[in-house]
Motif scaffolding. Structure first.
Motif, PDB file in Angstrom:
ATOM      1  N   GLY A  97       0.828  -1.199   0.000  1.00 46.47           N
ATOM      2  CA  GLY A  97       0.000   0.000   0.000  1.00 46.47           C
ATOM      3  C   GLY A  97       0.859   1.244   0.000  1.00 46.47           C
ATOM      4  O   GLY A  97       2.080   1.181  -0.156  1.00 46.47           O
ATOM      5  N   LEU A  98       0.214   2.398   0.196  1.00 44.64           N
ATOM      6  CA  LEU A  98       0.930   3.671   0.194  1.00 44.64           C
ATOM      7  C   LEU A  98       0.135   4.682   1.011  1.00 44.64           C
ATOM      8  O   LEU A  98      -1.010   4.993   0.679  1.00 44.64           O
ATOM      9  CB  LEU A  98       1.126   4.177  -1.237  1.00 44.64           C
ATOM     10  CG  LEU A  98       1.889   5.490  -1.418  1.00 44.64           C
ATOM     11  CD1 LEU A  98       3.301   5.380  -0.842  1.00 44.64           C
ATOM     12  CD2 LEU A  98       1.953   5.872  -2.890  1.00 44.64           C
ATOM     13  N   GLU A  99       0.737   5.178   2.074  1.00 47.64           N
ATOM     14  CA  GLU A  99       0.095   6.188   2.915  1.00 47.64           C
ATOM     15  C   GLU A  99       0.897   7.475   3.043  1.00 47.64           C
ATOM     16  O   GLU A  99       0.343   8.504   3.439  1.00 47.64           O
ATOM     17  CB  GLU A  99      -0.142   5.638   4.328  1.00 47.64           C
ATOM     18  CG  GLU A  99      -1.234   4.596   4.424  1.00 47.64           C
ATOM     19  CD  GLU A  99      -0.763   3.202   4.034  1.00 47.64           C
ATOM     20  OE1 GLU A  99      -1.595   2.370   3.631  1.00 47.64           O
ATOM     21  OE2 GLU A  99       0.468   2.937   4.128  1.00 47.64           O
ATOM     22  N   ILE A 100       2.197   7.442   2.742  1.00 49.79           N
ATOM     23  CA  ILE A 100       3.059   8.620   2.925  1.00 49.79           C
ATOM     24  C   ILE A 100       3.931   8.779   1.680  1.00 49.79           C
ATOM     25  O   ILE A 100       4.514   7.805   1.190  1.00 49.79           O
ATOM     26  CB  ILE A 100       3.973   8.448   4.164  1.00 49.79           C
ATOM     27  CG1 ILE A 100       3.139   8.280   5.436  1.00 49.79           C
ATOM     28  CG2 ILE A 100       4.926   9.624   4.301  1.00 49.79           C
ATOM     29  CD1 ILE A 100       3.933   7.724   6.614  1.00 49.79           C
ATOM     30  N   TRP A 101       3.989   9.997   1.177  1.00 48.78           N
ATOM     31  CA  TRP A 101       4.870  10.290   0.032  1.00 48.78           C
ATOM     32  C   TRP A 101       5.624  11.572   0.337  1.00 48.78           C
ATOM     33  O   TRP A 101       5.018  12.614   0.620  1.00 48.78           O
ATOM     34  CB  TRP A 101       4.049  10.457  -1.242  1.00 48.78           C
ATOM     35  CG  TRP A 101       4.867  10.636  -2.492  1.00 48.78           C
ATOM     36  CD1 TRP A 101       5.566  11.759  -2.876  1.00 48.78           C
ATOM     37  CD2 TRP A 101       5.095   9.669  -3.518  1.00 48.78           C
ATOM     38  NE1 TRP A 101       6.199  11.556  -4.071  1.00 48.78           N
ATOM     39  CE2 TRP A 101       5.923  10.276  -4.496  1.00 48.78           C
ATOM     40  CE3 TRP A 101       4.656   8.351  -3.719  1.00 48.78           C
ATOM     41  CZ2 TRP A 101       6.325   9.605  -5.652  1.00 48.78           C
ATOM     42  CZ3 TRP A 101       5.074   7.686  -4.871  1.00 48.78           C
ATOM     43  CH2 TRP A 101       5.892   8.317  -5.819  1.00 48.78           C
ATOM     44  N   VAL A 102       6.943  11.520   0.297  1.00 47.24           N
ATOM     45  CA  VAL A 102       7.771  12.700   0.551  1.00 47.24           C
ATOM     46  C   VAL A 102       8.450  13.123  -0.742  1.00 47.24           C
ATOM     47  O   VAL A 102       9.289  12.401  -1.292  1.00 47.24           O
ATOM     48  CB  VAL A 102       8.834  12.419   1.631  1.00 47.24           C
ATOM     49  CG1 VAL A 102       9.659  13.684   1.902  1.00 47.24           C
ATOM     50  CG2 VAL A 102       8.182  11.925   2.922  1.00 47.24           C
ATOM     51  N   ASN A 103       8.072  14.301  -1.243  1.00 43.93           N
ATOM     52  CA  ASN A 103       8.702  14.885  -2.428  1.00 43.93           C
ATOM     53  C   ASN A 103       9.938  15.654  -1.990  1.00 43.93           C
ATOM     54  O   ASN A 103       9.874  16.836  -1.618  1.00 43.93           O
ATOM     55  CB  ASN A 103       7.715  15.823  -3.137  1.00 43.93           C
ATOM     56  CG  ASN A 103       6.677  15.083  -3.941  1.00 43.93           C
ATOM     57  OD1 ASN A 103       6.984  14.226  -4.761  1.00 43.93           O
ATOM     58  ND2 ASN A 103       5.409  15.414  -3.707  1.00 43.93           N
ATOM     59  N   ASN A 104      11.068  14.972  -2.018  1.00 44.94           N
ATOM     60  CA  ASN A 104      12.320  15.567  -1.536  1.00 44.94           C
ATOM     61  C   ASN A 104      13.300  15.896  -2.651  1.00 44.94           C
ATOM     62  O   ASN A 104      14.104  16.825  -2.511  1.00 44.94           O
ATOM     63  CB  ASN A 104      12.983  14.600  -0.545  1.00 44.94           C
ATOM     64  CG  ASN A 104      14.415  14.990  -0.240  1.00 44.94           C
ATOM     65  OD1 ASN A 104      14.669  15.950   0.479  1.00 44.94           O
ATOM     66  ND2 ASN A 104      15.375  14.250  -0.795  1.00 44.94           N
ATOM     67  N   ALA A 105      13.257  15.181  -3.765  1.00 44.69           N
ATOM     68  CA  ALA A 105      14.255  15.369  -4.821  1.00 44.69           C
ATOM     69  C   ALA A 105      14.274  16.821  -5.299  1.00 44.69           C
ATOM     70  O   ALA A 105      13.225  17.435  -5.496  1.00 44.69           O
ATOM     71  CB  ALA A 105      13.952  14.442  -5.995  1.00 44.69           C
ATOM     72  N   GLY A 106      15.467  17.365  -5.482  1.00 48.93           N
ATOM     73  CA  GLY A 106      15.580  18.738  -5.950  1.00 48.93           C
ATOM     74  C   GLY A 106      16.978  19.039  -6.447  1.00 48.93           C
ATOM     75  O   GLY A 106      17.941  18.338  -6.100  1.00 48.93           O
ATOM     76  N   ILE A 107      17.092  20.075  -7.273  1.00 51.39           N
ATOM     77  CA  ILE A 107      18.397  20.532  -7.756  1.00 51.39           C
ATOM     78  C   ILE A 107      18.481  22.043  -7.570  1.00 51.39           C
ATOM     79  O   ILE A 107      17.465  22.737  -7.467  1.00 51.39           O
ATOM     80  CB  ILE A 107      18.634  20.155  -9.232  1.00 51.39           C
ATOM     81  CG1 ILE A 107      17.554  20.753 -10.140  1.00 51.39           C
ATOM     82  CG2 ILE A 107      18.706  18.649  -9.384  1.00 51.39           C
ATOM     83  CD1 ILE A 107      17.834  20.554 -11.627  1.00 51.39           C
ATOM     84  N   VAL A 155       4.195  15.049   1.832  1.00 50.91           N
ATOM     85  CA  VAL A 155       5.081  16.056   2.420  1.00 50.91           C
ATOM     86  C   VAL A 155       6.004  16.578   1.323  1.00 50.91           C
ATOM     87  O   VAL A 155       6.752  15.804   0.716  1.00 50.91           O
ATOM     88  CB  VAL A 155       5.922  15.462   3.572  1.00 50.91           C
ATOM     89  CG1 VAL A 155       6.819  16.543   4.180  1.00 50.91           C
ATOM     90  CG2 VAL A 155       5.020  14.846   4.641  1.00 50.91           C
ATOM     91  N   ASN A 156       5.928  17.879   1.070  1.00 55.37           N
ATOM     92  CA  ASN A 156       6.777  18.511   0.060  1.00 55.37           C
ATOM     93  C   ASN A 156       7.921  19.254   0.737  1.00 55.37           C
ATOM     94  O   ASN A 156       7.689  20.099   1.615  1.00 55.37           O
ATOM     95  CB  ASN A 156       5.962  19.507  -0.778  1.00 55.37           C
ATOM     96  CG  ASN A 156       4.842  18.847  -1.543  1.00 55.37           C
ATOM     97  OD1 ASN A 156       4.977  17.698  -1.981  1.00 55.37           O
ATOM     98  ND2 ASN A 156       3.741  19.551  -1.722  1.00 55.37           N
ATOM     99  N   ILE A 157       9.151  18.936   0.343  1.00 57.95           N
ATOM    100  CA  ILE A 157      10.296  19.674   0.876  1.00 57.95           C
ATOM    101  C   ILE A 157      10.439  20.950   0.061  1.00 57.95           C
ATOM    102  O   ILE A 157      10.776  20.922  -1.120  1.00 57.95           O
ATOM    103  CB  ILE A 157      11.578  18.833   0.841  1.00 57.95           C
ATOM    104  CG1 ILE A 157      11.361  17.523   1.609  1.00 57.95           C
ATOM    105  CG2 ILE A 157      12.739  19.630   1.436  1.00 57.95           C
ATOM    106  CD1 ILE A 157      10.902  17.697   3.052  1.00 57.95           C
ATOM    107  N   VAL A 158      10.150  22.050   0.700  1.00 56.43           N
ATOM    108  CA  VAL A 158      10.191  23.357   0.043  1.00 56.43           C
ATOM    109  C   VAL A 158      11.577  23.939   0.281  1.00 56.43           C
ATOM    110  O   VAL A 158      12.577  23.330  -0.083  1.00 56.43           O
ATOM    111  CB  VAL A 158       9.048  24.266   0.581  1.00 56.43           C
ATOM    112  CG1 VAL A 158       8.946  25.554  -0.215  1.00 56.43           C
ATOM    113  CG2 VAL A 158       7.704  23.518   0.523  1.00 56.43           C
ATOM    114  N   SER A 159      11.693  25.074   0.921  1.00 54.60           N
ATOM    115  CA  SER A 159      12.951  25.732   1.241  1.00 54.60           C
ATOM    116  C   SER A 159      12.593  27.102   1.783  1.00 54.60           C
ATOM    117  O   SER A 159      11.513  27.626   1.486  1.00 54.60           O
ATOM    118  CB  SER A 159      13.827  25.897  -0.011  1.00 54.60           C
ATOM    119  OG  SER A 159      14.915  26.782   0.233  1.00 54.60           O
TER     120      SER A 159
END
Length: 273
Positions: A97-107, A155-159
């Motif tokens: 299954g899938l309950e958590i997704w963290v968008n961390n990749a960035g340049i 969860v989106n890793i912003v800055s």
């Protein structure tokens, strides 16, 4: 659909991610790996996605052995929608299954505006903004498919660059992170009826492999810069660590933040205050 009232849960239950499955993009090293480690420590099964599949697999093996949870590594280019979908399907198939997704990749290439090409601009937005959109879309599709009432957390890793200008040469990065902060608010609005919460975490500068490589490419030796200068006027008085940010991401992913969505939390030692 309303989210559950978790007021009756103990603190240990609120923090626990037992029985939940998480994907962390760009998770093979640095900030992504620190986040993946805290999620695993809280009990989440993991898929670590990264451009470097070998490094992702090694990180997954390390965290599985350390925390005793299922973990797999997968090749993932967040600019390739098919690759993101494949990784999401693999998380569902192999983890259940899938309950958590963290968008961390960035340049974050540092290029002065007058020298920046359209190709560089487009690549930064492809990874930092479109990659978040694609990741969130694929996560939401699987969090909601045939699972009424389950929902999930993105969860989106912003800055801190999503709140202000950052430094010369970072126009594309700053623009992309403002986009992600806005996208976080809009996704929260659209996905709330599906029981999916969306939160952002905005770190200030943290010394990771990627940040150190960027500084070296720009000819900056961070070892020669006092930490107080790096943090400018930070009330905390020290530079952040990857785990400082990972703990905030864990808060967002857990039921501790069950009444929150759409916010972007500053994890910056007070530097943006």
């Amino acid at each position: 659909m309303s989210t559950a009232d978790v007021s009756g849960k103990s603190l240990a239950e609120l923090v626990s991610l037992r029985g939940r499955r998480a994907v962390v993009t760009g998770g093979a090293r640095g900030l992504g790996k620190a986040i993946a480690s805290r999620l695993a420590e809280a009990g989440a099964a993991l898929l670590i996605g990264d451009l470097d599949e070998e490094q992702a697999t090694a990180a997954a093996k390390e965290l599985a052995e350390r925390h005793g949870v299922p973990a797999i590594g997968a090749a993932m280019d967040v600019t390739d929608a098919a690759a993101v979908a494949t990784a999401a399907d693999r998380a569902v198939a192999e983890l259940g299954g899938l309950e958590i997704w963290v968008n961390n990749a960035g340049i974050f290439p540092a290029v002065p505006l007058l020298e920046m090409t359209e190709e560089t601009w487009d690549q930064v937005f492809a990874v930092n903004a479109r990659g978040v959109f694609v990741g969130a879309r694929e996560a939401a599709r699987r969090m909601s498919a045939g699972r009424p009432g389950r929902g999930g957390v993105i969860v989106n890793i912003v800055s801190t660059a999503g709140f202000r200008g950052s430094a010369p040469g970072l126009a594309a990065y700053v623009g992309s992170k403002h986009a992600v902060r806005g996208l976080t608010r809009e996704l929260a609005l659209e996905l709330a009826p599906l029981g999916i919460r969306v939160l952002g975490v905005a770190p200030s500068f943290v010394p990771t492999e990627g940040n150190l490589a960027m500084a070296a490419a720009a000819g900056v030796n961070l070892d020669e810069i006092p930490p107080t200068d790096l943090m400018l006027n930070s009330p905390i008085g020290r530079i952040g660590t990857p785990d400082d940010i990972a703990r905030v991401a864990l808060f967002c992913a857990s039921d501790l933040s069950a009444f929150m969505t759409g916010s972007t939390l500053l994890a910056d030692g007070g530097d943006t205050a």
